[in-house]
Design an enzyme around this catalytic site. Structure first.
Site, PDB file in Angstrom:
ATOM      1  CG  ASP A   8     125.992  65.346  44.895  1.00  0.00           C
ATOM      2  OD1 ASP A   8     125.915  65.134  45.338  1.00  0.00           O
ATOM      3  OD2 ASP A   8     126.275  64.240  43.696  1.00  0.00           O
ATOM      4  CG  ASP A  10     130.368  60.382  45.599  1.00  0.00           C
ATOM      5  OD1 ASP A  10     131.623  60.191  45.258  1.00  0.00           O
ATOM      6  OD2 ASP A  10     130.013  60.154  46.380  1.00  0.00           O
ATOM      7  CD  GLU A  16     127.945  57.428  41.952  1.00  0.00           C
ATOM      8  OE1 GLU A  16     128.158  56.665  42.112  1.00  0.00           O
ATOM      9  OE2 GLU A  16     128.186  59.266  41.931  1.00  0.00           O
ATOM     10  CB  CYS A  99     122.036  65.735  58.135  1.00  0.00           C
ATOM     11  SG  CYS A  99     122.211  63.702  58.556  1.00  0.00           S
ATOM     12  NE  ARG A 100     119.306  58.525  52.098  1.00  0.00           N
ATOM     13  CZ  ARG A 100     120.536  57.940  51.723  1.00  0.00           C
ATOM     14  NH1 ARG A 100     121.704  58.611  52.083  1.00  0.00           N
ATOM     15  NH2 ARG A 100     120.636  57.845  50.678  1.00  0.00           N
TER      16      ARG A 100
END
Length: 182
Positions: A8, A10, A16, A99-100
């Protein structure tokens, strides 16, 4: 067949920021470049998978996101680290897409591009959707306590919970060593 680490963006690779939209605000967590470089040296592929609903919300556009990713690549390259691919979902939570995260669309695209078995992969992230994505594709899931991670530690279904990306890489290295010695 090369094994891959799915990471991942962020809250895991970079600090973040609420809907990061300025390349100058992108800041890597300490040790991230070194950790990704270690994955490279272990012969593992690295793919970044990131939900970017700020695009759907109109906070920034794809051109601005490309500038952010150019800065990410520059910062990583300065530390001798590289990623094999970067995959994003530009849709919002209410959009009907595959895709999310935690849906597997970004991983499926990475598999199509790089020909790896997602069930032999590792998924690292700071949210439970990252853990869920890892489980959805059969990958080992690792939750980091950076970014939003502290909110998800209690009750997580992650296979491993660590402080940050460098510790996640250390776990991967141990798992690979155990697998090769058995």
């Amino acid at each position: 067949m090369k094994r891959f680490v799915l990471i991942d963006r962020d809250g895991t690779i970079n600090v973040e920021k609420h809907y990061l939209s300025d390349p100058d605000q992108l800041e890597l967590y300490p040790g991230v470049g070194r950790a990704i470089r270690r994955l490279n040296r272990l012969g593992l592929g690295v793919a970044v998978v990131t939900n970017q609903s700020g695009i759907a919300r109109g906070y920034f556009d794809l051109e601005r996101l490309d500038q952010i990713h150019d800065r990410l690549y520059t910062l990583l390259e300065a530390e001798g680290a590289m990623v094999d691919g970067l995959y994003l979902c530009p849709h919002g939570p209410a959009d009907d897409c595959t895709c999310r995260k935690p849906l597997p669309g970004m991983v499926e695209q990475a598999v199509a591009d790089h020909h790896f078995d997602p069930a032999q992969a590792f998924m690292i992230g700071d949210k439970e959707v990252d853990v869920e994505l890892g489980h959805a594709v059969g990958a080992v899931s690792i939750l980091v306590r950076t970014g939003h991670g502290p909110k998800f530690v209690e009750g997580t279904k992650a296979d491993h919970v660590v402080d940050d990306l460098p510790q996640a890489v250390a776990v991967i290295e141990k798992l690979l060593a155990c697998a090769s010695s058995s």
